[in-house]
Design a protein around this motif. Structure first.
Motif, PDB file in Angstrom:
ATOM      1  N   GLY A  50      -4.979  14.116  -7.596  1.00 14.21           N
ATOM      2  CA  GLY A  50      -5.328  14.304  -6.203  1.00 14.21           C
ATOM      3  C   GLY A  50      -6.796  14.144  -5.886  1.00 14.21           C
ATOM      4  N   TRP A  51      -7.646  14.098  -6.923  1.00 17.30           N
ATOM      5  CA  TRP A  51      -9.077  13.953  -6.663  1.00 17.30           C
ATOM      6  C   TRP A  51      -9.414  12.583  -6.091  1.00 17.30           C
ATOM      7  N   GLY A  52      -8.673  11.542  -6.516  1.00 19.50           N
ATOM      8  CA  GLY A  52      -8.983  10.185  -6.062  1.00 19.50           C
ATOM      9  C   GLY A  52      -8.872  10.047  -4.557  1.00 19.50           C
ATOM     10  N   LEU A  53      -7.747  10.488  -3.980  1.00 17.43           N
ATOM     11  CA  LEU A  53      -7.554  10.405  -2.548  1.00 17.43           C
ATOM     12  C   LEU A  53      -8.597  11.236  -1.804  1.00 17.43           C
ATOM     13  N   PHE A  54      -8.891  12.409  -2.322  1.00 17.70           N
ATOM     14  CA  PHE A  54      -9.896  13.272  -1.709  1.00 17.70           C
ATOM     15  C   PHE A  54     -11.256  12.574  -1.691  1.00 17.70           C
ATOM     16  N   LEU A  55     -11.602  11.954  -2.815  1.00 15.92           N
ATOM     17  CA  LEU A  55     -12.893  11.267  -2.901  1.00 15.92           C
ATOM     18  C   LEU A  55     -12.967  10.094  -1.913  1.00 15.92           C
ATOM     19  N   VAL A  56     -11.901   9.305  -1.845  1.00 21.05           N
ATOM     20  CA  VAL A  56     -11.903   8.146  -0.967  1.00 21.05           C
ATOM     21  C   VAL A  56     -12.171   8.564   0.469  1.00 21.05           C
ATOM     22  N   ARG A  57     -11.481   9.604   0.911  1.00 19.94           N
ATOM     23  CA  ARG A  57     -11.637  10.042   2.296  1.00 19.94           C
ATOM     24  C   ARG A  57     -13.006  10.674   2.565  1.00 19.94           C
ATOM     25  N   GLU A  58     -13.617  11.230   1.529  1.00 16.67           N
ATOM     26  CA  GLU A  58     -14.931  11.845   1.707  1.00 16.67           C
ATOM     27  C   GLU A  58     -16.067  10.827   1.614  1.00 16.67           C
ATOM     28  N   LEU A  59     -15.812   9.726   0.881  1.00 22.44           N
ATOM     29  CA  LEU A  59     -16.903   8.788   0.603  1.00 22.44           C
ATOM     30  C   LEU A  59     -17.137   7.782   1.717  1.00 22.44           C
ATOM     31  N   VAL A  60     -16.079   7.384   2.439  1.00 24.14           N
ATOM     32  CA  VAL A  60     -16.242   6.372   3.475  1.00 24.14           C
ATOM     33  C   VAL A  60     -16.064   7.012   4.853  1.00 24.14           C
ATOM     34  N   ASP A  61     -16.383   6.244   5.897  1.00 29.53           N
ATOM     35  CA  ASP A  61     -16.336   6.798   7.248  1.00 29.53           C
ATOM     36  C   ASP A  61     -14.928   6.865   7.810  1.00 29.53           C
ATOM     37  N   ARG A  62     -14.037   6.002   7.317  1.00 29.15           N
ATOM     38  CA  ARG A  62     -12.680   6.006   7.854  1.00 29.15           C
ATOM     39  C   ARG A  62     -11.720   5.389   6.848  1.00 29.15           C
ATOM     40  N   VAL A  63     -10.501   5.950   6.753  1.00 26.02           N
ATOM     41  CA  VAL A  63      -9.437   5.413   5.903  1.00 26.02           C
ATOM     42  C   VAL A  63      -8.205   5.202   6.784  1.00 26.02           C
ATOM     43  N   GLU A  64      -7.661   3.984   6.757  1.00 23.78           N
ATOM     44  CA  GLU A  64      -6.446   3.672   7.516  1.00 23.78           C
ATOM     45  C   GLU A  64      -5.415   3.059   6.574  1.00 23.78           C
ATOM     46  N   GLU A  65      -4.134   3.228   6.929  1.00 22.06           N
ATOM     47  CA  GLU A  65      -3.043   2.608   6.177  1.00 22.06           C
ATOM     48  C   GLU A  65      -2.127   1.890   7.154  1.00 22.06           C
ATOM     49  N   PHE A  66      -1.643   0.708   6.770  1.00 20.43           N
ATOM     50  CA  PHE A  66      -0.698  -0.033   7.601  1.00 20.43           C
ATOM     51  C   PHE A  66       0.020  -1.062   6.732  1.00 20.43           C
ATOM     52  N   ARG A  67       1.050  -1.686   7.301  1.00 19.83           N
ATOM     53  CA  ARG A  67       1.790  -2.723   6.584  1.00 19.83           C
ATOM     54  C   ARG A  67       1.429  -4.085   7.167  1.00 19.83           C
ATOM     55  N   ASP A  68       1.311  -5.062   6.290  1.00 17.80           N
ATOM     56  CA  ASP A  68       1.042  -6.440   6.673  1.00 17.80           C
ATOM     57  C   ASP A  68       2.064  -7.311   5.954  1.00 17.80           C
ATOM     58  N   GLY A  69       3.173  -7.618   6.628  1.00 17.86           N
ATOM     59  CA  GLY A  69       4.257  -8.351   5.979  1.00 17.86           C
ATOM     60  C   GLY A  69       4.887  -7.489   4.902  1.00 17.86           C
ATOM     61  N   ASP A  70       4.932  -8.001   3.674  1.00 21.86           N
ATOM     62  CA  ASP A  70       5.534  -7.246   2.572  1.00 21.86           C
ATOM     63  C   ASP A  70       4.504  -6.425   1.805  1.00 21.86           C
ATOM     64  N   ARG A  71       3.297  -6.327   2.325  1.00 21.47           N
ATOM     65  CA  ARG A  71       2.245  -5.584   1.636  1.00 21.47           C
ATOM     66  C   ARG A  71       1.884  -4.294   2.362  1.00 21.47           C
ATOM     67  N   HIS A  72       1.539  -3.279   1.566  1.00 19.20           N
ATOM     68  CA  HIS A  72       0.958  -2.049   2.082  1.00 19.20           C
ATOM     69  C   HIS A  72      -0.556  -2.186   1.937  1.00 19.20           C
ATOM     70  N   VAL A  73      -1.296  -1.876   2.995  1.00 17.51           N
ATOM     71  CA  VAL A  73      -2.742  -2.100   3.005  1.00 17.51           C
ATOM     72  C   VAL A  73      -3.467  -0.792   3.305  1.00 17.51           C
ATOM     73  N   VAL A  74      -4.500  -0.518   2.528  1.00 22.83           N
ATOM     74  CA  VAL A  74      -5.418   0.594   2.792  1.00 22.83           C
ATOM     75  C   VAL A  74      -6.745  -0.017   3.225  1.00 22.83           C
ATOM     76  N   ARG A  75      -7.232   0.390   4.398  1.00 23.77           N
ATOM     77  CA  ARG A  75      -8.495  -0.142   4.929  1.00 23.77           C
ATOM     78  C   ARG A  75      -9.583   0.926   4.850  1.00 23.77           C
ATOM     79  N   LEU A  76     -10.666   0.590   4.172  1.00 26.40           N
ATOM     80  CA  LEU A  76     -11.829   1.472   4.070  1.00 26.40           C
ATOM     81  C   LEU A  76     -12.913   0.933   4.988  1.00 26.40           C
TER      82      LEU A  76
END
Length: 534
Positions: free
Chosen positions: A484-510
């Protein structure tokens, strides 16, 4: 003795002769093998017969009748359904040695009423199965052809030190005749090529592959755009099919000075935006593969910092809408005039063309290549690449993203983005793609007016939205999972985290802010760190 002839009428145009096929028969029956020509009088006679026919009543001029007599056939029953002769039932002497009675004939007539449609249904089903297998074979071959053709297109656009590239390619069919290429020359310059083969589909794809190979081999010998086209034309003429030709544009660019030489073989004229003005680079020449001895005008221009060049095929300009109006050159020039960057130009063109054509099918292959000469110290507007789902790859991605983003980010902010990218890519490999090396992870770095975004795509579910906020005491007490530390770090390190689908892919936008907002954020963060330390 029994036998059947299947589909003598339906298949008579495909094969010159048909073969009598053995039907199910008692163990005492003898197999008969008789070829019947589609034009044999026997078939013509049986199409109009109303029931079983004695062998002696059949046309004596028929070669097939003579062979039936030789096989001791005594009675022939035509299998007719919907007016079509679909088979023949041939009977020899009865085992009791009696002649066929009236009741026997009525029984055979009743049998035919059921057997003929059933036989025809079986024939149609077998034909459909053959067609399905043929379609599957063709689809597999087209898929292989598509994979092969993709190898001719650049796997990823190179980073050219201040020159930003963006490209789009979509064939009208599974494979197409458009192509583009970027060839690094021995003297450090780069050759940019776009081409369009007349026609579509597999024939165009084959000519495209040949032209692509000729351009590459010729560029290794000469670097003058006009001479490259002249030599390729002479080499292509003996091998290109009749009524086919290739339009092609060649630019040779000095990346340091912007000095650009170009020549054209009948291709669409490229657009260049110079400040508020949109110009075209004019050069004349016959398409490749049409006339031996063709010469190609060679011209020169300079691409200054901030200028945008669009190379394109007629798949965009000649696309029609529902009222048969073409997208045209005016709309294409407008796209160049309002573009903020190369990638923005490509995205705007694809979206505008989709809106314009609506439900009208794509008529031709579409190729777009946008080339922007950036100003010193600027970052590319977008860079996209893929990596395999192999543990440890996240470190390479982290360093590559850092190099791309370094012109607009630095210090602690760049280090924070690197760590966030590494954690996100590792999550995509381990959880999204479940460590399957056959699945790739896509990474796209884009630059906006005040922020840089990094998209990481996989084929799974990505980050856990319901993950617990890590608590060291709870984890030591065993009340939280050790993860669980990885997700916590990602959200703390950047200004915004978004998730969405693009066709058959799952995308995380930092998203990480840049410019003045970045500096203010970093200064405030450093001040807080200093106060905490004191």
């Amino acid at each position: 003795m029994t036998g059947t002839l299947e589909s003598p009428v339906a298949t008579s145009q495909r094969k010159p002769r048909r073969h009598v096929e053995q039907a199910a028969a008692p163990s005492s029956a003898r197999r008969i093998d008789i070829d019947i020509d589609p034009a044999d009088p026997l078939l013509i006679y049986l199409r109009s017969a109303t029931g079983p026919v004695e062998i002696g009543a059949l046309p004596s001029s028929s070669p097939a009748v003579a062979r039936l007599i030789a096989q001791d056939v005594q009675l022939v029953v035509p299998l007719v359904t919907s007016g079509e002769l679909v088979g023949i039932l041939a009977l020899g002497p009865r085992l009791s040695e009696r002649t066929y009675s009236r009741n026997d004939r009525r029984l055979l007539e009743s049998l035919v009423r059921y057997a003929a449609p059933a036989l025809r249904l079986g024939q149609l089903m077998r034909a459909q199965e053959r067609q399905a297998r043929e379609r599957e074979r063709i689809e597999q071959e087209l898929h292989v052809a598509q994979l092969i053709q993709q190898q001719f297109l650049p796997a990823e656009l190179p980073e050219l030190g201040g020159w930003h590239l963006a490209a789009f390619y979509r064939p009208a069919r599974t494979v197409g005749g458009d192509f583009y290429d970027l060839i690094e020359l021995a003297d450090g310059r780069i050759m940019v090529v776009t081409g369009d083969v007349t026609d579509k589909g597999v024939p165009a794809a084959l000519v495209m592959a040949s032209t692509h190979a000729l351009l590459r081999s010729t560029a290794a010998v000469v670097t003058s755009p006009g001479e490259v086209l002249r030599r390729v034309n002479e080499l292509l003429i003996p091998q290109i099919p009749a009524h086919m030709f290739v339009t092609c544009l060649v630019l040779v660019i000095d990346l340091d000075s912007g000095r650009t030489q170009f020549a054209n073989a009948g291709h669409n004229l490229p657009y260049v935006r110079r400040g508020d003005r949109v110009d075209q680079l004019h050069a004349r020449g016959m398409p490749l593969g049409l006339m031996p001895g063709s010469q190609y005008d060679e011209h020169e221009t300079v691409i200054d910092p901030g200028e945008i060049v669009l190379l394109y095929s007629d798949g965009i300009t000649e696309q029609h809408d529902a009222s048969r109006e073409m997208f045209g050159f005016g709309r294409t020039a407008d796209l160049v005039a309002r573009a903020r960057s190369g990638q923005d130009l490509i995205d705007d063109a694809v979206q505008s063309l989709t809106t314009f054509s609506a439900d009208v099918e794509q008529e031709d292959d579409i190729t777009l290549v946008a080339l922007v000469r950036g100003r010193r110290g600027t970052a590319p507007d977008a860079v996209t690449f893929t990596v395999p789902s192999v543990s440890g790859t996240e470190r390479d991605v982290m360093e590559r993203v850092a190099r791309i983003a370094s012109p607009v980010l630095g210090g602690a902010r760049l280090d924070a983005l690197k760590t966030a990218v590494s954690e996100t890519v590792m999550n995509a490999i381990e959880h999204g793609n479940r460590g399957d090396a056959g699945l790739d992870v896509t990474v796209s770095v884009r630059f906006g007016a005040d922020a840089v975004t990094v998209d990481v795509g996989d084929f799974g579910r990505g980050l856990r939205q319901d993950a617990e906020v890590p608590d060291l005491d709870l984890k030591l007490a065993g009340l939280q999972t050790p993860r669980g530390w990885g997700l916590f770090l990602v959200r703390e390190l950047v200004d915004r985290v978004e998730e969405f689908r693009d066709g058959d892919r799952h995308v995380v936008r930092l998203t990480m802010r840049t410019g003045e907002a970045d500096a203010a954020h970093s200064t405030a963060a450093e001040r807080r760190d200093d106060e905490s330390a004191s």
